[in-house]
Design an enzyme around this catalytic site. Sequence first.
Site, PDB file in Angstrom:
ATOM      1  N   THR A  16       6.923   5.688  75.905  1.00  0.00           N
ATOM      2  CA  THR A  16       5.678   4.992  75.566  1.00  0.00           C
ATOM      3  C   THR A  16       5.240   4.059  76.680  1.00  0.00           C
ATOM      4  OG1 THR A  16       6.082   5.157  73.210  1.00  0.00           O
ATOM      5  CG2 THR A  16       4.707   3.335  73.902  1.00  0.00           C
ATOM      6  N   SER A  62      11.064  10.462  74.776  1.00  0.00           N
ATOM      7  CA  SER A  62      12.536  10.457  74.741  1.00  0.00           C
ATOM      8  C   SER A  62      13.127  11.080  73.489  1.00  0.00           C
ATOM      9  CB  SER A  62      13.092   9.051  74.962  1.00  0.00           C
ATOM     10  OG  SER A  62      13.072   8.279  73.784  1.00  0.00           O
ATOM     11  N   THR A  95      11.752   4.397  73.908  1.00  0.00           N
ATOM     12  CA  THR A  95      12.631   3.576  73.073  1.00  0.00           C
ATOM     13  C   THR A  95      13.494   4.418  72.129  1.00  0.00           C
ATOM     14  OG1 THR A  95      10.927   3.331  71.372  1.00  0.00           O
ATOM     15  CG2 THR A  95      11.036   1.602  73.063  1.00  0.00           C
TER      16      THR A  95
HETATM   17  C1  SIN Z   1       9.733   7.715  73.323  1.00  0.00           C
HETATM   18  O1  SIN Z   1      10.830   7.333  72.908  1.00  0.00           O
HETATM   19  O2  SIN Z   1       9.596   8.351  74.382  1.00  0.00           O
HETATM   20  C2  SIN Z   1       8.508   7.456  72.523  1.00  0.00           C
HETATM   21  C3  SIN Z   1       8.577   6.211  71.756  1.00  0.00           C
HETATM   22  C4  SIN Z   1       8.718   4.981  72.599  1.00  0.00           C
HETATM   23  O3  SIN Z   1       8.961   4.985  73.793  1.00  0.00           O
HETATM   24  O4  SIN Z   1       8.577   3.893  71.975  1.00  0.00           O
END
Ligand code: SIN
Length: 320
Positions: A16, A62, A95
């Site tokens: 994100t 992710s 995340t």
């Molecule tokens: C991810 O994990 O790539 C998408 C969600 C985020 O980064 O908060």
Amino acid sequence: MASAPACTVILGTGGTIAGRAAAPREALRYAAAQIGVAELVAAVPALAGVELEAEQVAQVDSKDMGPPVWTALVQAVVRHLARAEVSGLVVTHGTDTLEETALLLHRLLAPAKPVVLTAAMRPATSLQADGPANLCDAVTVARTPGARGVVAVMAGTVFRPEGLRKHHTWKLDAFAAGDEGALGQVVDGQLRQHRAWPDARPLGAHLLPPAGAPWPRVEIVTSHAGADGRLVDLLCADGVDGIVLAGTGNGTLSQGLEQAEQRAQQAGVAVWRASRCAAGGIVGLEPGGLASAGSAAALSPAQARVALTLTLLEQRARVP
Ligand code: SIN
């Protein structure tokens, strides 16, 4: 006299923090992994004048993290850590699986220089974008004299990898350190440190299979009301190498799941227990009871899965 190494390398993997939404007020509907890491760094005025390099290792949401990106990331981290002029690394990440990548890097490398993972809960285009501040804080930690090991920085808090969890789905302050507490906070561009840098015996990057070769297959099965264990039997029949059982409370399992656990162990499948509770881990294991399944301490089921995968890779490496 040689000057102290001063370059911080920022490795981008997506998430994100690199996300883009259709409008600035869109905080939760967006596409992750859209903006290159060099562009993210260039957009932060506070980083101007800091000696930085950026490299795009991957560009993924992710939730899709896995062996191909992990292999590329470990290789890039090892390559840059070996450079005398590099004092530390920052990894931008999503995340959702950050706690898994943090544990993987920590257990494999336990580096003498800092490797700081950071992320964001709002896309780069959001009015509430938290990526720039997180990136600045991560660079601060990576450039702190004496910093070492793999840590994560989110919303001003610095976390050690063991026991780290994403515990909230949308708040900016989305991570929890577990009972051992956070390493510290970044306040006003300075690290206020309360606990030691993480330490471990590094397993070594050589443990990872060559790019494209299969990793041990480890799945997670959760105990719940009515869990009958059939899922475990199906996984065993399908050739799984390891299973993490996310037990209730202090790692307990329904009777059906406990019987399936025993069948899996008898069939040679590695079975570990973790708890589906958000904190506390599994404590006070009885000899011959839960301990016989292998304890995953305070690791979340997702982190326990990484740890079991590494254990299976170690076993594989010992077989001539
Ligand atoms: C991810 O994990 O790539 C998408 C969600 C985020 O980064 O908060």
